[in-house]
Design a protein around this motif. Structure first.
Motif, PDB file in Angstrom:
ATOM      1  N   ARG A 201       0.867  -1.174   0.000  1.00 12.43           N
ATOM      2  CA  ARG A 201       0.000   0.000   0.000  1.00 12.43           C
ATOM      3  C   ARG A 201       0.903   1.223   0.000  1.00 12.43           C
ATOM      4  NH1 ARG A 201      -4.672   0.298   4.466  1.00 12.43           N
ATOM      5  NH2 ARG A 201      -5.909  -0.925   3.020  1.00 12.43           N
ATOM      6  N   LEU A 202       0.629   2.152  -0.895  1.00 12.31           N
ATOM      7  CA  LEU A 202       1.401   3.393  -0.976  1.00 12.31           C
ATOM      8  C   LEU A 202       0.534   4.523  -0.454  1.00 12.31           C
ATOM      9  CD1 LEU A 202       3.024   2.912  -4.491  1.00 12.31           C
ATOM     10  CD2 LEU A 202       4.165   2.774  -2.288  1.00 12.31           C
ATOM     11  N   LEU A 203       1.115   5.349   0.414  1.00 12.79           N
ATOM     12  CA  LEU A 203       0.360   6.458   0.988  1.00 12.79           C
ATOM     13  C   LEU A 203       1.107   7.768   0.781  1.00 12.79           C
ATOM     14  CD1 LEU A 203       0.342   3.926   3.403  1.00 12.79           C
ATOM     15  CD2 LEU A 203      -1.647   5.309   3.975  1.00 12.79           C
ATOM     16  N   ILE A 204       0.339   8.802   0.493  1.00 15.34           N
ATOM     17  CA  ILE A 204       0.911  10.140   0.429  1.00 15.34           C
ATOM     18  C   ILE A 204       1.170  10.574   1.866  1.00 15.34           C
ATOM     19  CG2 ILE A 204       0.493  12.520  -0.272  1.00 15.34           C
ATOM     20  CD1 ILE A 204      -1.407  11.305  -2.442  1.00 15.34           C
ATOM     21  N   THR A 205       2.419  10.893   2.174  1.00 14.17           N
ATOM     22  CA  THR A 205       2.821  11.037   3.574  1.00 14.17           C
ATOM     23  C   THR A 205       2.097  12.169   4.293  1.00 14.17           C
ATOM     24  OG1 THR A 205       4.693  12.314   2.765  1.00 14.17           O
ATOM     25  CG2 THR A 205       5.086  10.017   3.292  1.00 14.17           C
ATOM     26  N   ASP A 206       1.863  13.286   3.607  1.00 14.40           N
ATOM     27  CA  ASP A 206       1.302  14.440   4.305  1.00 14.40           C
ATOM     28  C   ASP A 206      -0.101  14.151   4.834  1.00 14.40           C
ATOM     29  OD1 ASP A 206       3.594  15.726   3.705  1.00 14.40           O
ATOM     30  OD2 ASP A 206       2.779  16.833   1.994  1.00 14.40           O
ATOM     31  N   GLU A 207      -0.934  13.555   3.968  1.00 15.39           N
ATOM     32  CA  GLU A 207      -2.321  13.361   4.356  1.00 15.39           C
ATOM     33  C   GLU A 207      -2.628  11.924   4.732  1.00 15.39           C
ATOM     34  OE1 GLU A 207      -1.483  14.448   1.271  1.00 15.39           O
ATOM     35  OE2 GLU A 207      -2.127  16.529   1.088  1.00 15.39           O
ATOM     36  N   LYS A 208      -1.642  11.031   4.628  1.00 15.76           N
ATOM     37  CA  LYS A 208      -1.866   9.605   4.861  1.00 15.76           C
ATOM     38  C   LYS A 208      -2.974   9.068   3.940  1.00 15.76           C
ATOM     39  CE  LYS A 208       0.611   8.727   8.835  1.00 15.76           C
ATOM     40  NZ  LYS A 208       1.473   9.903   8.827  1.00 15.76           N
TER      41      LYS A 208
ATOM     42  N   GLU B  67       1.634  -0.263  10.299  1.00 20.46           N
ATOM     43  CA  GLU B  67       1.527   1.171  10.551  1.00 20.46           C
ATOM     44  C   GLU B  67       2.529   1.882   9.659  1.00 20.46           C
ATOM     45  OE1 GLU B  67      -0.476   3.009  12.834  1.00 20.46           O
ATOM     46  OE2 GLU B  67      -1.555   1.110  12.726  1.00 20.46           O
ATOM     47  N   VAL B  68       2.206   3.109   9.285  1.00 23.23           N
ATOM     48  CA  VAL B  68       3.176   3.913   8.562  1.00 23.23           C
ATOM     49  C   VAL B  68       4.299   4.258   9.530  1.00 23.23           C
ATOM     50  CG1 VAL B  68       3.581   6.077   7.356  1.00 23.23           C
ATOM     51  CG2 VAL B  68       1.463   4.820   6.990  1.00 23.23           C
ATOM     52  N   ASP B  69       5.470   3.766   9.251  1.00 26.63           N
ATOM     53  CA  ASP B  69       6.588   3.945  10.166  1.00 26.63           C
ATOM     54  C   ASP B  69       7.782   4.449   9.376  1.00 26.63           C
ATOM     55  OD1 ASP B  69       8.447   3.888  12.183  1.00 26.63           O
ATOM     56  OD2 ASP B  69       8.809   1.738  12.020  1.00 26.63           O
ATOM     57  N   ILE B  70       7.765   5.727   9.076  1.00 22.86           N
ATOM     58  CA  ILE B  70       8.905   6.307   8.362  1.00 22.86           C
ATOM     59  C   ILE B  70       9.450   7.457   9.180  1.00 22.86           C
ATOM     60  CG2 ILE B  70       8.110   5.585   6.086  1.00 22.86           C
ATOM     61  CD1 ILE B  70       7.077   8.358   5.623  1.00 22.86           C
ATOM     62  N   HIS B  71      10.743   7.641   9.083  1.00 30.53           N
ATOM     63  CA  HIS B  71      11.404   8.659   9.895  1.00 30.53           C
ATOM     64  C   HIS B  71      11.642   9.891   9.028  1.00 30.53           C
ATOM     65  CE1 HIS B  71      12.044   5.690  13.088  1.00 30.53           C
ATOM     66  NE2 HIS B  71      12.148   4.852  12.083  1.00 30.53           N
ATOM     67  N   LEU B  72      10.709  10.830   9.102  1.00 30.46           N
ATOM     68  CA  LEU B  72      10.848  12.058   8.330  1.00 30.46           C
ATOM     69  C   LEU B  72      11.686  13.042   9.135  1.00 30.46           C
ATOM     70  CD1 LEU B  72       7.222  12.529   7.006  1.00 30.46           C
ATOM     71  CD2 LEU B  72       9.206  11.858   5.691  1.00 30.46           C
ATOM     72  N   LEU B  73      12.685  13.570   8.495  1.00 31.04           N
ATOM     73  CA  LEU B  73      13.482  14.588   9.165  1.00 31.04           C
ATOM     74  C   LEU B  73      12.695  15.882   9.192  1.00 31.04           C
ATOM     75  CD1 LEU B  73      16.843  13.829   7.367  1.00 31.04           C
ATOM     76  CD2 LEU B  73      16.283  13.307   9.722  1.00 31.04           C
ATOM     77  N   PRO B  74      12.738  16.596  10.328  1.00 32.11           N
ATOM     78  CA  PRO B  74      12.057  17.893  10.351  1.00 32.11           C
ATOM     79  C   PRO B  74      12.690  18.834   9.341  1.00 32.11           C
ATOM     80  CG  PRO B  74      13.403  17.599  12.322  1.00 32.11           C
ATOM     81  CD  PRO B  74      13.413  16.283  11.580  1.00 32.11           C
ATOM     82  N   LYS B  75      11.871  19.660   8.738  1.00 31.75           N
ATOM     83  CA  LYS B  75      12.393  20.605   7.747  1.00 31.75           C
ATOM     84  C   LYS B  75      13.356  21.579   8.420  1.00 31.75           C
ATOM     85  CE  LYS B  75       8.295  20.536   4.809  1.00 31.75           C
ATOM     86  NZ  LYS B  75       7.204  20.065   5.697  1.00 31.75           N
ATOM     87  N   ALA B  76      14.295  22.047   7.657  1.00 32.31           N
ATOM     88  CA  ALA B  76      15.274  22.992   8.186  1.00 32.31           C
ATOM     89  C   ALA B  76      14.551  24.226   8.718  1.00 32.31           C
ATOM     90  CB  ALA B  76      16.259  23.384   7.096  1.00 32.31           C
ATOM     91  N   GLY B  77      15.004  24.700   9.850  1.00 31.96           N
ATOM     92  CA  GLY B  77      14.433  25.926  10.390  1.00 31.96           C
ATOM     93  C   GLY B  77      13.223  25.697  11.265  1.00 31.96           C
ATOM     94  N   GLU B  78      12.765  24.430  11.352  1.00 30.73           N
ATOM     95  CA  GLU B  78      11.624  24.158  12.211  1.00 30.73           C
ATOM     96  C   GLU B  78      12.113  23.601  13.544  1.00 30.73           C
ATOM     97  OE1 GLU B  78       8.618  21.717  10.565  1.00 30.73           O
ATOM     98  OE2 GLU B  78       8.217  23.061   8.882  1.00 30.73           O
ATOM     99  N   ASP B  79      11.499  24.055  14.597  1.00 27.23           N
ATOM    100  CA  ASP B  79      11.893  23.579  15.913  1.00 27.23           C
ATOM    101  C   ASP B  79      10.784  22.697  16.456  1.00 27.23           C
ATOM    102  OD1 ASP B  79      13.259  23.210  18.249  1.00 27.23           O
ATOM    103  OD2 ASP B  79      12.552  25.065  19.162  1.00 27.23           O
TER     104      ASP B  79
END
Length: 113
Positions: free
Chosen positions: A46-53, A88-100
């Motif tokens: 199953r492929l999911l668009i990460t932002d909206e699942k 479960e969707v288990d991917i390690h997305l790095l936070p975008k630069a500049g986001e805390d």
């Protein structure tokens, strides 16, 4: 050539598959490419668009799923159990630069559309 080559980042857990495709490729075609690599049947992927699942419809094309060059797509496999469940969707997305973290500076939200 009228065909525009692009690639998708297919992420599952800590694995990332860089998959070359065309915007006119269907999601099923993408799954077949993944099957060649992972030896997992297309029906068990199953492929999911990460932002909206949102689960990508395998009859739709990459373009119709609004996947752009370099887009990250989450991949989950069906668990071998009865009744079968999906990982479960288990991917390690790095936070975008500049986001805390999650409470980063947010722009004006426009969700009215």
């Amino acid at each position: 050539h009228g065909r525009m080559s692009m690639y998708l980042k297919i992420k599952r857990q800590k694995q990332t598959i860089f998959l070359h495709c065309d915007p006119s490729d269907t999601i099923l075609t993408i799954k077949q490419k993944i099957q060649a690599i992972s030896k997992v049947e297309t029906g068990d992927q199953r492929l999911l668009i990460t932002d909206e699942k949102i689960v990508c419809d395998e009859n739709k094309t990459v373009k119709e799923c609004k996947l752009e060059d370099g887009a990250i797509v989450a991949l989950v496999f069906k668990k071998a159990q009865d009744p079968p469940e999906w990982e479960e969707v288990d991917i390690h997305l790095l936070p975008k630069a500049g986001e805390d973290g999650p409470a980063g500076p947010a722009g004006p939200a426009d969700d009215t559309g």
